[in-house]
Design a protein around this motif. Structure first.
Motif, PDB file in Angstrom:
ATOM      1  N   GLU A   1       0.834  -1.202   0.000  1.00  0.00           N
ATOM      2  CA  GLU A   1       0.000   0.000   0.000  1.00  0.00           C
ATOM      3  C   GLU A   1       0.867   1.250   0.000  1.00  0.00           C
ATOM      4  O   GLU A   1       1.928   1.293   0.627  1.00  0.00           O
ATOM      5  CB  GLU A   1      -0.920   0.002   1.224  1.00  0.00           C
ATOM      6  N   ALA A   2       0.392   2.249  -0.701  1.00  0.00           N
ATOM      7  CA  ALA A   2       1.059   3.551  -0.745  1.00  0.00           C
ATOM      8  C   ALA A   2       0.026   4.633  -0.458  1.00  0.00           C
ATOM      9  O   ALA A   2      -0.992   4.728  -1.149  1.00  0.00           O
ATOM     10  CB  ALA A   2       1.696   3.780  -2.112  1.00  0.00           C
ATOM     11  N   PHE A   3       0.286   5.414   0.565  1.00  0.00           N
ATOM     12  CA  PHE A   3      -0.584   6.531   0.917  1.00  0.00           C
ATOM     13  C   PHE A   3       0.098   7.821   0.478  1.00  0.00           C
ATOM     14  O   PHE A   3       1.284   8.012   0.707  1.00  0.00           O
ATOM     15  CB  PHE A   3      -0.869   6.546   2.417  1.00  0.00           C
ATOM     16  N   ASN A   4      -0.683   8.711  -0.140  1.00  0.00           N
ATOM     17  CA  ASN A   4      -0.121   9.928  -0.744  1.00  0.00           C
ATOM     18  C   ASN A   4       0.977   9.537  -1.733  1.00  0.00           C
ATOM     19  O   ASN A   4       2.136   9.954  -1.627  1.00  0.00           O
ATOM     20  CB  ASN A   4       0.430  10.876   0.321  1.00  0.00           C
ATOM     21  N   LEU A   5       0.568   8.724  -2.696  1.00  0.00           N
ATOM     22  CA  LEU A   5       1.511   8.150  -3.655  1.00  0.00           C
ATOM     23  C   LEU A   5       2.352   9.202  -4.364  1.00  0.00           C
ATOM     24  O   LEU A   5       3.550   9.006  -4.602  1.00  0.00           O
ATOM     25  CB  LEU A   5       0.733   7.325  -4.686  1.00  0.00           C
ATOM     26  N   THR A   6       1.768  10.340  -4.722  1.00  0.00           N
ATOM     27  CA  THR A   6       2.496  11.379  -5.456  1.00  0.00           C
ATOM     28  C   THR A   6       3.344  12.255  -4.548  1.00  0.00           C
ATOM     29  O   THR A   6       4.026  13.169  -5.022  1.00  0.00           O
ATOM     30  CB  THR A   6       1.500  12.268  -6.225  1.00  0.00           C
ATOM     31  N   ASN A   7       3.275  11.994  -3.226  1.00  0.00           N
ATOM     32  CA  ASN A   7       4.047  12.763  -2.238  1.00  0.00           C
ATOM     33  C   ASN A   7       3.708  14.257  -2.297  1.00  0.00           C
ATOM     34  O   ASN A   7       4.579  15.114  -2.148  1.00  0.00           O
ATOM     35  CB  ASN A   7       5.546  12.563  -2.444  1.00  0.00           C
ATOM     36  N   ARG A   8       2.438  14.550  -2.486  1.00  0.00           N
ATOM     37  CA  ARG A   8       1.992  15.945  -2.512  1.00  0.00           C
ATOM     38  C   ARG A   8       2.103  16.554  -1.117  1.00  0.00           C
ATOM     39  O   ARG A   8       1.803  15.912  -0.101  1.00  0.00           O
ATOM     40  CB  ARG A   8       0.549  16.024  -2.997  1.00  0.00           C
ATOM     41  N   THR A   9       2.487  17.814  -1.068  1.00  0.00           N
ATOM     42  CA  THR A   9       2.534  18.546   0.193  1.00  0.00           C
ATOM     43  C   THR A   9       1.166  19.169   0.459  1.00  0.00           C
ATOM     44  O   THR A   9       0.760  20.119  -0.223  1.00  0.00           O
ATOM     45  CB  THR A   9       3.604  19.650   0.158  1.00  0.00           C
ATOM     46  N   ASN A  10       0.448  18.626   1.407  1.00  0.00           N
ATOM     47  CA  ASN A  10      -0.826  19.188   1.850  1.00  0.00           C
ATOM     48  C   ASN A  10      -0.571  19.977   3.130  1.00  0.00           C
ATOM     49  O   ASN A  10      -0.247  19.400   4.176  1.00  0.00           O
ATOM     50  CB  ASN A  10      -1.844  18.079   2.093  1.00  0.00           C
ATOM     51  N   PHE A  11      -0.686  21.290   3.030  1.00  0.00           N
ATOM     52  CA  PHE A  11      -0.371  22.142   4.166  1.00  0.00           C
ATOM     53  C   PHE A  11      -1.438  22.061   5.254  1.00  0.00           C
ATOM     54  O   PHE A  11      -2.624  21.863   4.976  1.00  0.00           O
ATOM     55  CB  PHE A  11      -0.231  23.596   3.719  1.00  0.00           C
ATOM     56  N   GLY A  12      -0.993  22.241   6.498  1.00  0.00           N
ATOM     57  CA  GLY A  12      -1.913  22.354   7.614  1.00  0.00           C
ATOM     58  C   GLY A  12      -2.552  23.734   7.631  1.00  0.00           C
ATOM     59  O   GLY A  12      -2.425  24.510   6.672  1.00  0.00           O
ATOM     60  N   GLU A  13      -3.210  24.060   8.718  1.00  0.00           N
ATOM     61  CA  GLU A  13      -3.904  25.340   8.810  1.00  0.00           C
ATOM     62  C   GLU A  13      -2.958  26.448   9.254  1.00  0.00           C
ATOM     63  O   GLU A  13      -2.072  26.229  10.083  1.00  0.00           O
ATOM     64  CB  GLU A  13      -5.063  25.238   9.793  1.00  0.00           C
ATOM     65  N   PRO A  14      -3.126  27.640   8.713  1.00  0.00           N
ATOM     66  CA  PRO A  14      -2.295  28.766   9.161  1.00  0.00           C
ATOM     67  C   PRO A  14      -2.680  29.206  10.568  1.00  0.00           C
ATOM     68  O   PRO A  14      -3.823  29.033  10.996  1.00  0.00           O
ATOM     69  CB  PRO A  14      -2.613  29.863   8.137  1.00  0.00           C
ATOM     70  N   ASN A  15      -1.725  29.782  11.261  1.00  0.00           N
ATOM     71  CA  ASN A  15      -1.997  30.321  12.593  1.00  0.00           C
ATOM     72  C   ASN A  15      -2.999  31.466  12.460  1.00  0.00           C
ATOM     73  O   ASN A  15      -2.794  32.402  11.697  1.00  0.00           O
ATOM     74  CB  ASN A  15      -0.692  30.824  13.223  1.00  0.00           C
ATOM     75  N   SER A  16      -4.094  31.386  13.194  1.00  0.00           N
ATOM     76  CA  SER A  16      -5.165  32.372  13.049  1.00  0.00           C
ATOM     77  C   SER A  16      -5.331  33.243  14.294  1.00  0.00           C
ATOM     78  O   SER A  16      -6.354  33.892  14.463  1.00  0.00           O
ATOM     79  CB  SER A  16      -6.483  31.671  12.730  1.00  0.00           C
ATOM     80  N   VAL A  17      -4.319  33.243  15.152  1.00  0.00           N
ATOM     81  CA  VAL A  17      -4.375  34.090  16.350  1.00  0.00           C
ATOM     82  C   VAL A  17      -3.700  35.427  16.036  1.00  0.00           C
ATOM     83  O   VAL A  17      -2.489  35.469  15.773  1.00  0.00           O
ATOM     84  CB  VAL A  17      -3.686  33.414  17.543  1.00  0.00           C
ATOM     85  N   TYR A  18      -4.474  36.491  16.056  1.00  0.00           N
ATOM     86  CA  TYR A  18      -3.962  37.829  15.753  1.00  0.00           C
ATOM     87  C   TYR A  18      -3.347  38.424  17.020  1.00  0.00           C
ATOM     88  O   TYR A  18      -4.015  38.603  18.038  1.00  0.00           O
ATOM     89  CB  TYR A  18      -5.090  38.722  15.238  1.00  0.00           C
ATOM     90  N   ASN A  19      -2.068  38.757  16.930  1.00  0.00           N
ATOM     91  CA  ASN A  19      -1.344  39.316  18.086  1.00  0.00           C
ATOM     92  C   ASN A  19      -0.934  40.765  17.877  1.00  0.00           C
ATOM     93  O   ASN A  19       0.032  41.231  18.477  1.00  0.00           O
ATOM     94  CB  ASN A  19      -0.095  38.467  18.375  1.00  0.00           C
ATOM     95  N   GLY A  20      -1.622  41.466  17.016  1.00  0.00           N
ATOM     96  CA  GLY A  20      -1.295  42.864  16.781  1.00  0.00           C
ATOM     97  C   GLY A  20      -0.635  43.082  15.433  1.00  0.00           C
ATOM     98  O   GLY A  20      -0.268  42.140  14.715  1.00  0.00           O
ATOM     99  N   ALA A  21      -0.460  44.373  15.080  1.00  0.00           N
ATOM    100  CA  ALA A  21       0.059  44.731  13.761  1.00  0.00           C
ATOM    101  C   ALA A  21       1.462  44.202  13.514  1.00  0.00           C
ATOM    102  O   ALA A  21       1.872  44.023  12.365  1.00  0.00           O
ATOM    103  CB  ALA A  21       0.029  46.251  13.599  1.00  0.00           C
ATOM    104  N   GLY A  22       2.202  43.946  14.564  1.00  0.00           N
ATOM    105  CA  GLY A  22       3.573  43.473  14.405  1.00  0.00           C
ATOM    106  C   GLY A  22       3.707  41.966  14.523  1.00  0.00           C
ATOM    107  O   GLY A  22       4.829  41.454  14.665  1.00  0.00           O
ATOM    108  N   SER A  23       2.595  41.254  14.450  1.00  0.00           N
ATOM    109  CA  SER A  23       2.639  39.805  14.627  1.00  0.00           C
ATOM    110  C   SER A  23       3.482  39.136  13.542  1.00  0.00           C
ATOM    111  O   SER A  23       3.373  39.451  12.361  1.00  0.00           O
ATOM    112  CB  SER A  23       1.222  39.238  14.593  1.00  0.00           C
TER     113      SER A  23
END
Length: 356
Positions: A311-333
């Motif tokens: 068995e081969a999972f993700n046969l093409t070895n595609r990069t599926n990104f996780g979720e971006p950080n959604s915590v806003y810590n101010g304009a300089g985050s």
């Protein structure tokens, strides 16, 4: 100070009402089409919030961010603003939530005479609710409702009505099962000798290709002492504070290092701590993956055989990104909108079992 837990005596049971309508059509030549509408409606779903939520600051009491850090400009102790000052928090388990789901499901399948079976299932749907339920949640943050069925403002809980955390509007799964035409009596190797047929004949291949919309994302920020309306910030019942949003959330040229447009977000003022950023209004990267398997039975005796699987999972070895950080810590985050995780890369595995 005392913390209480509260549930209405007349709290009704949660109910989910479902309905569907489907049509099946034989298209001829072993093609079968199935179209269905599926809907459900949930009522009396649980919200968990502090019902002793403090009143927000008044503009005349605290009007600017500078004053919000000044003891002379703001009342920093939210305990003096709660409706029941003798109690710190009253965690309410409230049957106020509701949800709706509507989906179109299309399925087509075909059985070929050559030992090939094809199935494609497609779903186009939309799910709405007031707050996450059970294991819902997205955004990887403390205050955006992960696993906690809480709203931003208990005095206006209906304002949190929006896209469900588990809603993926587009989902497609293509499955393929093929008994390979190799071996004695088959298209390839019709007169193959028994020894070679034992190794090369009788293999079955399975392929599963799945593609879906990205996960929904809710934004959050961590309130300071002036902005906070409840002492609960890390346990069930906490408020889900969201920032203000003044323009498109996604960056023009989004990437794993800058997914959101930082300039379109701001931290709410203490006298208006509940931001206008809606729940689950944007999505992460789309997901797609191809899995493949090969299986074969090797006879041992008349009543026993060895089943081998590769068995081969993700046969093409595609990069599926996780979720971006959604915590806003101010304009300089420097972390807001940054993706630091991916789903598993290609995985290969071999397995065998004796069946008798």
């Amino acid at each position: 100070e005392v913390v209480l837990q509260y549930m209405p005596r007349s709290s009704p049971d949660t109910q989910v009402r479902s309905w569907f309508f489907s049509v099946q059509r034989d298209l001829g030549h072993s093609w079968l089409l199935d179209l269905a509408y599926v809907g459900n409606n949930g009522v009396n779903e649980i919200l968990i919030n502090d019902i002793n939520q403090a009143n927000v600051m008044q503009p005349t009491t605290c009007t600017t961010a500078t004053e919000s850090s000044s003891t002379s400009g703001c009342i920093t102790n939210f305990q003096s603003r709660v409706p029941m000052p003798n109690f710190s928090s009253v965690v309410g388990t409230l049957p106020w939530g509701y949800s709706d789901y509507n989906g179109l499901q299309a399925k087509i399948e075909k059985r070929f005479s050559s030992g090939l079976y094809l199935l494609n299932a497609f779903t186009w749907s939309k799910a709405l609710d007031i707050a996450p339920q059970a294991e819902d949640g997205s955004g990887g943050c403390d205050n955006c409702g992960n696993f906690i069925p809480s709203v931003q403002n208990i005095y206006n809980y209906k304002a949190d009505h929006g896209i469900s955390a588990n809603n993926r509007p587009l989902l497609n799964v293509t499955s393929l099962v093929w008994t390979l035409p190799v071996g004695r009596g088959k298209w390839l190797g019709e007169n193959m000798n028994r020894a070679l047929d034992t190794v090369l004949g009788g293999w079955q291949m399975t392929d599963i290709f799945q593609a879906r919309s990205g996960d929904p994302i809710t934004f959050a920020y961590s309130p300071d002492g002036n902005t906070q309306v409840s002492p609960l910030i890390t346990i069930d019942g906490r408020n889900s504070y969201r920032p203000n949003q003044s323009g498109p959330a996604l960056a023009a040229n989004k990437s794993h290092s800058r997914y959101f447009n930082l300039s379109n977000f701001s931290t709410p003022q203490p006298y208006a701590p509940f931001g206008n950023s809606p729940r689950n209004a944007v999505r992460g990267y789309v997901f797609w993956q191809l899995d493949m398997g090969l299986t074969k039975d090797f006879m041992l005796t008349r009543k026993a055989h060895v089943q081998f699987r590769a068995e081969a999972f993700n046969l093409t070895n595609r990069t599926n990104f996780g979720e971006p950080n959604s915590v806003y810590n101010g304009a300089g985050s420097t972390t807001f909108g940054v993706i630091t995780s991916t789903l598993p890369a290609r995985e290969l595995q071999l397995a065998a079992k004796i069946v008798f």
